[in-house]
Enzyme design. Sequence first.
Site, PDB file in Angstrom:
ATOM      1  N   ARG A  16      17.913 -15.797 -30.778  1.00 23.05           N
ATOM      2  CA  ARG A  16      17.593 -14.427 -30.372  1.00 23.05           C
ATOM      3  C   ARG A  16      16.363 -14.445 -29.471  1.00 23.05           C
ATOM      4  NH1 ARG A  16      20.106 -10.419 -33.447  1.00 23.05           N
ATOM      5  NH2 ARG A  16      21.275 -11.235 -35.235  1.00 23.05           N
ATOM      6  N   CYS A  85      34.695 -18.595 -22.127  1.00 23.94           N
ATOM      7  CA  CYS A  85      33.814 -19.620 -22.682  1.00 23.94           C
ATOM      8  C   CYS A  85      33.594 -20.794 -21.734  1.00 23.94           C
ATOM      9  CB  CYS A  85      34.363 -20.140 -24.011  1.00 23.94           C
ATOM     10  SG  CYS A  85      34.424 -18.900 -25.309  1.00 23.94           S
ATOM     11  N   CYS A 203      32.596 -20.409 -38.346  1.00 21.70           N
ATOM     12  CA  CYS A 203      32.715 -19.639 -37.108  1.00 21.70           C
ATOM     13  C   CYS A 203      31.387 -19.727 -36.359  1.00 21.70           C
ATOM     14  CB  CYS A 203      33.019 -18.177 -37.410  1.00 21.70           C
ATOM     15  SG  CYS A 203      34.452 -17.903 -38.482  1.00 21.70           S
ATOM     16  N   CYS A 204      31.436 -19.970 -35.063  1.00 26.95           N
ATOM     17  CA  CYS A 204      30.198 -20.145 -34.313  1.00 26.95           C
ATOM     18  C   CYS A 204      29.439 -18.828 -34.204  1.00 26.95           C
ATOM     19  CB  CYS A 204      30.479 -20.727 -32.932  1.00 26.95           C
ATOM     20  SG  CYS A 204      31.321 -19.598 -31.798  1.00 26.95           S
TER      21      CYS A 204
END
Length: 381
Positions: A16, A85, A203-204
């Site tokens: 973040r 992606c 899950c990424c």
Amino acid sequence: MTAVYIAGTGVLPFGRHAGRDVVSLGAEAARAALLDSGLAPAAVGLGVFANALAGRLFGASTLGQNVLAEVGIAGIPVLNVENACTSGSTAVHVAWTAIRAGEAEAALVVGAEKMCVPQLGLINSGETEVDTLLGLVTPASFALRAARHMHEYGTRPDQLAAVAVKNRAHAAHNPVAMFRQPVTLDEVLASPMIATPLTRLQCCPIADGAAAVVLVGERLARRLGCRVRLAASVLTTGTYDAAPDLARWGTDARTAALAYDRAGLGPADVDLVECHDAFTIAEILHYEGLGLCPPGEGGAFVECGAAGLGGRTPVNPSGGLLSRGHPVGATGVAQVVEIAHHLQGRAGARQVPDARVGLAHCMGGDKDGDTKSCTIALLQT
């Protein structure tokens, strides 16, 4: 055609970045790559910028010109790439192609993304796609593949979870990874279910981040002392005219065959791999598609340690998307940066010893049971 070399790299920590926008993230990575290369901004003859989501999330467009202007580069061709992606790896492919064709001697490739914002929502392959409208968002499509692989080959939930455990252990040694705290099989399997059989830790995570690479032709490579050559770069799409094979990814195998052929290499020559592990099942399917193990043996491949550091072919020593994070436009560039660092002996505690050949693989988007894009780059010293 001239050979293409890696002259400089830059990558920001993924995670973040409150208070930062896409341009500031991209410019910081670009400055780092230029500094690492030893080239002045005026030496760059082509800029390629990758971003997948800024248009949708912020109403922004043609950000590549803004990013390059921040580092003193203007008056040259600048391309903006969106390819899901594979946006970043497609940008690398475009620059590689241009240098080989003699259109530029040096190219700066930057990928940047800002995803940690409330308006993101669920990742999908396009809000107008029929699959999306019917509810087949990205986690659901990979869950279907996992269920089919388990049905056909007997792949077990703990083998799927082993991918997440391995990649988190790798990320512990990567200072730019988002999640570096080790996890156990039990923790992975007990995390909340997202789409059966994939739990949250399979899950990424979304992330903010940026990565950049400077590519040069042979003349500049000799002057700068570059050792890592981008031996092959391949970009393909899926095929959409047959029933999907959810347990095997033919587009992986087809793209890998092209890349190996162009580089004069094979799976046995590869010392390490960075692949698109958006979900644990994805990495297992990619082992098989890239020829690291036979079809159906991906679960056993990770379970026995072959894909871990110290194993036969370490996969995702960076921590992969699952642990490093997945700022979509930056990921494909960051994969190339990671491979280059290993081939240069600059990967620190996660260094693959005596690495000479590395493979960077990425996939993007869903369409009719296949991918919209697949890229493979082979790097060699």
